[in-house]
Design an enzyme around this catalytic site. Structure first.
Site, PDB file in Angstrom:
ATOM      1  N   SER A   1      42.903  45.150  36.977  1.00 39.42           N
ATOM      2  CA  SER A   1      42.402  45.043  35.599  1.00 39.42           C
ATOM      3  C   SER A   1      41.388  43.921  35.441  1.00 39.42           C
ATOM      4  O   SER A   1      40.692  43.854  34.431  1.00 39.42           O
ATOM      5  CB  SER A   1      43.556  44.793  34.617  1.00 39.42           C
ATOM      6  OG  SER A   1      44.598  45.692  34.831  1.00 39.42           O
ATOM      7  N   ALA A   2      41.359  43.001  36.414  1.00 39.00           N
ATOM      8  CA  ALA A   2      40.375  41.904  36.422  1.00 39.00           C
ATOM      9  C   ALA A   2      40.550  40.928  35.262  1.00 39.00           C
ATOM     10  O   ALA A   2      39.596  40.333  34.789  1.00 39.00           O
ATOM     11  CB  ALA A   2      38.948  42.456  36.463  1.00 39.00           C
ATOM     12  N   ILE A   3      41.785  40.796  34.814  1.00 31.67           N
ATOM     13  CA  ILE A   3      42.062  39.869  33.712  1.00 31.67           C
ATOM     14  C   ILE A   3      42.438  38.498  34.284  1.00 31.67           C
ATOM     15  O   ILE A   3      43.267  38.408  35.195  1.00 31.67           O
ATOM     16  CB  ILE A   3      43.250  40.381  32.841  1.00 31.67           C
ATOM     17  CG1 ILE A   3      43.076  41.863  32.449  1.00 31.67           C
ATOM     18  CG2 ILE A   3      43.457  39.477  31.625  1.00 31.67           C
ATOM     19  CD1 ILE A   3      41.824  42.202  31.711  1.00 31.67           C
TER      20      ILE A   3
ATOM     21  N   HIS B   1      44.541  36.078  33.458  1.00 36.46           N
ATOM     22  CA  HIS B   1      45.675  35.887  32.545  1.00 36.46           C
ATOM     23  C   HIS B   1      45.835  34.412  32.180  1.00 36.46           C
ATOM     24  O   HIS B   1      45.654  33.535  33.026  1.00 36.46           O
ATOM     25  CB  HIS B   1      46.961  36.381  33.212  1.00 36.46           C
ATOM     26  CG  HIS B   1      46.963  37.858  33.451  1.00 36.46           C
ATOM     27  ND1 HIS B   1      47.185  38.760  32.449  1.00 36.46           N
ATOM     28  CD2 HIS B   1      46.740  38.583  34.570  1.00 36.46           C
ATOM     29  CE1 HIS B   1      47.114  39.994  32.944  1.00 36.46           C
ATOM     30  NE2 HIS B   1      46.842  39.918  34.231  1.00 36.46           N
TER      31      HIS B   1
ATOM     32  N   VAL C   1      45.375  44.076  62.083  1.00 33.43           N
ATOM     33  CA  VAL C   1      46.358  43.302  62.857  1.00 33.43           C
ATOM     34  C   VAL C   1      47.624  44.140  63.051  1.00 33.43           C
ATOM     35  O   VAL C   1      48.164  44.704  62.093  1.00 33.43           O
ATOM     36  CB  VAL C   1      46.693  41.977  62.127  1.00 33.43           C
ATOM     37  CG1 VAL C   1      47.830  41.240  62.819  1.00 33.43           C
ATOM     38  CG2 VAL C   1      45.448  41.097  62.024  1.00 33.43           C
TER      39      VAL C   1
ATOM     40  N   GLU D   1      51.514  39.825  43.542  1.00 38.73           N
ATOM     41  CA  GLU D   1      51.243  40.781  42.455  1.00 38.73           C
ATOM     42  C   GLU D   1      50.542  40.047  41.315  1.00 38.73           C
ATOM     43  O   GLU D   1      50.393  38.823  41.342  1.00 38.73           O
ATOM     44  CB  GLU D   1      52.577  41.281  41.927  1.00 38.73           C
ATOM     45  CG  GLU D   1      53.130  42.453  42.690  1.00 38.73           C
ATOM     46  CD  GLU D   1      54.165  43.160  41.839  1.00 38.73           C
ATOM     47  OE1 GLU D   1      53.938  44.333  41.505  1.00 38.73           O
ATOM     48  OE2 GLU D   1      55.193  42.539  41.507  1.00 38.73           O
TER      49      GLU D   1
ATOM     50  N   CYS E   1      18.832  51.768  41.189  1.00 40.61           N
ATOM     51  CA  CYS E   1      19.920  52.281  40.352  1.00 40.61           C
ATOM     52  C   CYS E   1      19.440  52.220  38.903  1.00 40.61           C
ATOM     53  O   CYS E   1      19.302  51.132  38.336  1.00 40.61           O
ATOM     54  CB  CYS E   1      21.185  51.443  40.544  1.00 40.61           C
ATOM     55  SG  CYS E   1      22.476  51.802  39.347  1.00 40.61           S
TER      56      CYS E   1
ATOM     57  N   CYS F   1      20.909  53.496  36.193  1.00 37.69           N
ATOM     58  CA  CYS F   1      21.942  53.248  35.175  1.00 37.69           C
ATOM     59  C   CYS F   1      22.138  51.749  34.954  1.00 37.69           C
ATOM     60  O   CYS F   1      22.309  51.296  33.834  1.00 37.69           O
ATOM     61  CB  CYS F   1      23.272  53.849  35.606  1.00 37.69           C
ATOM     62  SG  CYS F   1      23.212  55.595  35.959  1.00 37.69           S
TER      63      CYS F   1
ATOM     64  N   CYS G   1      21.301  57.113  42.954  1.00 38.11           N
ATOM     65  CA  CYS G   1      20.836  56.049  43.855  1.00 38.11           C
ATOM     66  C   CYS G   1      21.467  56.058  45.239  1.00 38.11           C
ATOM     67  O   CYS G   1      20.918  55.428  46.156  1.00 38.11           O
ATOM     68  CB  CYS G   1      21.025  54.679  43.201  1.00 38.11           C
ATOM     69  SG  CYS G   1      22.738  54.229  42.919  1.00 38.11           S
TER      70      CYS G   1
HETATM   71  C1  FAD Z   1      46.699  48.001  39.184  1.00 39.87           C
HETATM   72  C2  FAD Z   1      46.590  46.524  39.348  1.00 39.87           C
HETATM   73  C3  FAD Z   1      46.264  45.700  38.275  1.00 39.87           C
HETATM   74  C4  FAD Z   1      46.174  44.329  38.435  1.00 39.87           C
HETATM   75  N1  FAD Z   1      45.693  43.557  37.421  1.00 39.87           N
HETATM   76  C5  FAD Z   1      45.537  42.228  37.606  1.00 39.87           C
HETATM   77  C6  FAD Z   1      44.946  41.425  36.621  1.00 39.87           C
HETATM   78  O1  FAD Z   1      44.448  41.909  35.612  1.00 39.87           O
HETATM   79  N2  FAD Z   1      44.884  40.092  36.819  1.00 39.87           N
HETATM   80  C7  FAD Z   1      45.391  39.508  37.936  1.00 39.87           C
HETATM   81  O2  FAD Z   1      45.372  38.288  38.026  1.00 39.87           O
HETATM   82  N3  FAD Z   1      45.924  40.251  38.919  1.00 39.87           N
HETATM   83  C8  FAD Z   1      45.984  41.594  38.783  1.00 39.87           C
HETATM   84  N4  FAD Z   1      46.476  42.366  39.771  1.00 39.87           N
HETATM   85  C9  FAD Z   1      46.994  41.713  40.953  1.00 39.87           C
HETATM   86  C10 FAD Z   1      45.887  41.294  41.905  1.00 39.87           C
HETATM   87  O3  FAD Z   1      44.974  42.340  42.098  1.00 39.87           O
HETATM   88  C11 FAD Z   1      46.555  40.919  43.207  1.00 39.87           C
HETATM   89  O4  FAD Z   1      47.525  39.951  42.939  1.00 39.87           O
HETATM   90  C12 FAD Z   1      45.585  40.351  44.207  1.00 39.87           C
HETATM   91  O5  FAD Z   1      44.447  41.150  44.320  1.00 39.87           O
HETATM   92  C13 FAD Z   1      46.292  40.257  45.542  1.00 39.87           C
HETATM   93  O6  FAD Z   1      45.375  39.773  46.467  1.00 39.87           O
HETATM   94  P1  FAD Z   1      45.776  39.701  47.990  1.00 39.87           P
HETATM   95  O7  FAD Z   1      44.624  39.107  48.681  1.00 39.87           O
HETATM   96  O8  FAD Z   1      47.088  39.047  48.144  1.00 39.87           O
HETATM   97  O9  FAD Z   1      45.978  41.217  48.422  1.00 39.87           O
HETATM   98  P2  FAD Z   1      44.833  42.314  48.700  1.00 39.87           P
HETATM   99  O10 FAD Z   1      43.725  42.219  47.760  1.00 39.87           O
HETATM  100  O11 FAD Z   1      45.537  43.617  48.815  1.00 39.87           O
HETATM  101  O12 FAD Z   1      44.269  41.878  50.116  1.00 39.87           O
HETATM  102  C14 FAD Z   1      44.989  42.073  51.301  1.00 39.87           C
HETATM  103  C15 FAD Z   1      43.964  42.385  52.365  1.00 39.87           C
HETATM  104  O13 FAD Z   1      44.626  42.470  53.623  1.00 39.87           O
HETATM  105  C16 FAD Z   1      44.070  43.543  54.339  1.00 39.87           C
HETATM  106  N5  FAD Z   1      45.060  43.987  55.304  1.00 39.87           N
HETATM  107  C17 FAD Z   1      46.196  44.700  55.090  1.00 39.87           C
HETATM  108  N6  FAD Z   1      46.838  44.909  56.238  1.00 39.87           N
HETATM  109  C18 FAD Z   1      46.107  44.311  57.214  1.00 39.87           C
HETATM  110  C19 FAD Z   1      46.242  44.198  58.604  1.00 39.87           C
HETATM  111  N7  FAD Z   1      47.274  44.742  59.269  1.00 39.87           N
HETATM  112  N8  FAD Z   1      45.285  43.531  59.303  1.00 39.87           N
HETATM  113  C20 FAD Z   1      44.209  42.985  58.673  1.00 39.87           C
HETATM  114  N9  FAD Z   1      44.031  43.064  57.333  1.00 39.87           N
HETATM  115  C21 FAD Z   1      44.982  43.715  56.620  1.00 39.87           C
HETATM  116  C22 FAD Z   1      43.739  44.591  53.285  1.00 39.87           C
HETATM  117  O14 FAD Z   1      42.761  45.496  53.738  1.00 39.87           O
HETATM  118  C23 FAD Z   1      43.280  43.728  52.135  1.00 39.87           C
HETATM  119  O15 FAD Z   1      41.887  43.543  52.124  1.00 39.87           O
HETATM  120  C24 FAD Z   1      46.510  43.752  39.670  1.00 39.87           C
HETATM  121  C25 FAD Z   1      46.806  44.570  40.765  1.00 39.87           C
HETATM  122  C26 FAD Z   1      46.782  45.955  40.617  1.00 39.87           C
HETATM  123  C27 FAD Z   1      46.948  46.810  41.816  1.00 39.87           C
END
Ligand code: FAD
Length: 486
Positions: free
Chosen positions: A46-48, A50, A173, A346, A410, A412, A452
C-alpha cells in the site's frame, strides 16, 4: 574474498540494512533472487508510511514504527524519493469501531506517535469531503505519509552501492554453511560467497534459508513464514483528488483492512484484502478479491468510481506464524554468532525499515561486527531529473544538452528517452522493462505500457549492447520477444 556482511534479499529490509552499513568501513554484499531491487513484498504494497499507532506497545513493531516513519520522510527528502506527508484517518462506523479507534489512540500515545486526535462531525467532511456520511469519527494521525516504495529501496541501494556495497541479482540462496575459520558460505547450489556475518532478509523465503532456524524467545517452535496475498486496484490519476488522506477502516485480525489512499505519484490505491496462498509467488488477482476490495472501498467512499481503474495487482506479505505476531529479528539457532534473521517483516515493514535496519546493525555490533565509521561515506546519489517536473527553461536546457530529453517515450506519464537512459546508466541501473518502469514510471500510466514497452525494449537493447530478443520483463524466463523460428 570474505565479505564482512552478506545480506540475503534486496527488499526494503535488506536494502536499508546495506544503506546503514555503508556508513561503516565494511565490505558488504547483497544477494537477491530476483533480477532487481524490490522483487518481493516491497514491490507491491500500500506504500503507506504508517504513523505507528497500530502496533502493540512494547513489541518491536511498536518500538520501531515511529522512528522508522520519521526517518522515511527524512531519507525521502534527502534522496529525492517521491513522498508526501498526507496524514491518515482510521474511520469508525459504529460504537465498536469508536472503541477501537480509542484503543489505537492509546497505543499511539504509548508508542510516541505525535499529534494524533479523534475527529467527529462536520470537521471530518471538511477535511475529507468524499468520506462516507456513515463515518461517525476518525483517528487522525497527521504524521502518516505515502512514499514510492521502489524508489525508496533503489535510492538507498544506490547510495550503498556508491559507497562500496556489491549487489548480485538472479542469485537464489539455497543454503548456508560454516567454514573452518567460523565464517559462513552462502550458496545457490552452484557458487558461493563467504562472509563473517550474514543477515537473512529474504522476506517470504526467509524460513527456507536454514530450515527450522528462526526461533525467537518465547516461541515453542521455529517460525514459519506464510505467504498472505493482498490484492489492489489502482485508479487513474484523474481521480487523484478524491482522497486527501489515507483512509483506513478499523483493522481486523488479518491486517489493517481495506484502504483508499492517494499514492505518492498522484493515483488512488484501493485495497488490500488478506488471503493465505500456498505459493509465495502467487500475485494473481481474482474476481472475488476485486469484489471484496470494491465493497470495502465503497464503505469508506460510496461514490468512488472504480471504473477508472488502470490496473490491478497483488503483493504477498511475509506473515510469521508465531505467537507474538511480531518481527522476527533474531539470531540463528544453528549459527548464533554469525547469522541474524530479519524475518517476518510484515506491515509496517516499509514504514519501519530505517529503524529496523538500525536495530539489525545494532545486533550485528553485539555479535562482534566492528562498526567503525567511514569518513568517506557520502549520503547522496546522482541527481534524479524528472522532465514532467521541470520548468520550461529547465526543459529547454535539458533538450539543448541532449535531444533525448525532448523525445517522449511514455506518453501517459510524460517520460522522456533522457530519463530512461539515465535509469539504465545509474548505479544499479535498470536491466529490464520492469526495472525501467519502477525507476522512471514508463509504463505505469493509463495504457500500462501498451504504447511505450516496445520503445523501452529497444532503448534497453541499445544501451545494454544486447539483442532485443534477450531483453526481459523481469529477468531470465520473461523474455518479451520470441525469436523467429528458422
Ligand atoms: C499487501 C501488502 C500491503 C502492505 N502495505 C504496507 C504499507 O502500507 N506500509 C508498510 O509499511 N508496509 C506495508 N507492507 C509490508 C511491507 O511491504 C513489508 O514489510 C516489506 O516490504 C518487507 O520487506 P522485506 O525486505 O523484509 O521483504 P521483501 O520485500 O519481500 O524482500 C525480500 C527479498 O528477498 C528475496 N529473496 C527471497 N528468497 C531469496 C533467496 N532464497 N535468495 C535470495 N533472495 C531471496 C526476494 O526476492 C525479495 O526481493 C505491505 C505488504 C503487503 C504484501
Amino acid at each position: 574474498m570474505t565479505y564482512d556482511v552478506i545480506i540475503i534479499g534486496a527488499g526494503i529490509t535488506g536494502a536499508m540494512t546495506a544503506y546503514k552499513l555503508a556508513r561503516c568501513k565494511l565490505r558488504t554484499l547483497v544477494l537477491e533472487k530476483g533480477s532487481d531491487i524490490a522483487s518481493g513484498a516491497t514491490r507491491a504494497n500500500s506504500a503507506i508510511v504508517h504513523a505507528g499507532y497500530d502496533a502493540v506497545p512494547g513489541t518491536l513493531k511498536g518500538k520501531l514504527g515511529v522512528d522508522g516513519s520519521r526517518q522515511v520522510g527524512e531519507i525521502a527528502r534527502r534522496l529525492n524519493v517521491p513522498y508526501k506527508n498526507c496524514g491518515s484517518f482510521v474511520c469508525a462506523f459504529d460504537e465498536k469501531d469508536e472503541e477501537h479507534i480509542k484503543m489505537l489512540y492509546d497505543r499511539g500515545v504509548a508508542n510516541g506517535v505525535p499529534d494524533m486526535r479523534i475527529i467527529r462531525g462536520e470537521k471530518l467532511f471538511e477535511m475529507e469531503p468524499n468520506l462516507s456520511r456513515a463515518c461517525t469519527a476518525a483517528l487522525y494521525a497527521p504524521s502518516a505519509g505515502i512514499v514510492c516504495p521502489w524508489t525508496l529501496a533503489t535510492a538507498v541501494s544506490e547510495v550503498a552501492s556508491l559507497n562500496g556495497a556489491d549487489f548480485v541479482f538472479n542469485f537464489a540462496v539455497s543454503g548456508v554453511s560454516e567454514n573452518a575459520d567460523g565464517s559462513l558460505t552462502v550458496t545457490d547450489g552452484k557458487t558461493g560467497y563467504s562472509a563473517r556475518y550474514v543477515v537473512n532478509a529474504a522476506g517470504v523465503g526467509a524460513d527456507k534459508i536454514v530450515e527450522g532456524d528462526i526461533w525467537p524467545e518465547g516461541e515453542d517452535k521455529p517460525v514459519r513464514i506464510n505467504p498472505r496475498r493482498g490484492e489492489y486496484v489502482l485508479l487513474d490519476s484523474e481521480m487523484g483528488g478524491i482522497a486527501r488522506h489515507t483512509l483506513f477502516v478499523c483493522p481486523s485480525e488479518k491486517g489493517k483492512g481495506i484502504l483508499v489512499s492517494p499514492t505518492a505519484h498522484g493515483n488512488i490505491i484501493v485495497g488490500p484484502n488478506a488471503n493465505e496462498v500456498s505459493d509465495p509467488d502467487d500475485t494473481s488477482v481474482t474476481p472475488e478479491g476485486i469484489a471484496e476490495i470494491s465493497a470495502g472501498a465503497r464503505k469508506i467512499m460510496p461514490d468512488i468510481n472504480l471504473r477508472t481503474a488502470i490496473t490491478q495487482f497483488a503483493g504477498v506479505r511475509p506473515t510469521p506464524v508465531c505467537r507474538s505476531k511480531d518481527y522476527c529479528i533474531v539470531r540463528s539457532k544453528k549459527f548464533p554468532s554469525r547469522l541474524l534473521h530479519a524475518a517476518g517483516i510484515e506491515s509496517p515493514g516499509l514504514a519501519s525499515s530505517p529503524a529496523v535496519a538500525d536495530y539489525v546493525v545494532g545486533i550485528l555490533g553485539e555479535m562482534g561486527l566492528e562498526l567503525i565509521p567511514d569518513p568517506d561515506f557520502r549520503d547522496e546519489r546522482p541527481p534524479v531529473r524528472r522532465f514532467k517536473e521541470m520548468s520550461d527553461e529547465e526543459k529547454r536546457l535539458a533538450i539543448a544538452s541532449d535531444p533525448a530529453w525532448g523525445r517522449i517515450i511514455c506518453r501517459c506519464e510524460t517520460i522522456t528517452e533522457g530519463e530512461i537512459i539515465d535509469a539504465i546508466r545509474r548505479p544499479l541501473g535498470a536491466r529490464d522493462l520492469d526495472g525501467v518502469k519502477r525507476r522512471v514510471r514508463a509504463g505505469m500510466g493509463r495504457c500500462q505500457g501498451g504504447f511505450c514497452s516496445p520503445r523501452v525494449t529497444a532503448i534497453l537493447a541499445r544501451e545494454l549492447g544486447a539483442d532485443m530478443y534477450d531483453i526481459t520483463k523481469k529477468g531470465p524466463g520473461s523474455e518479451i520477444l520470441m525469436r523467429p523460428s528458422k
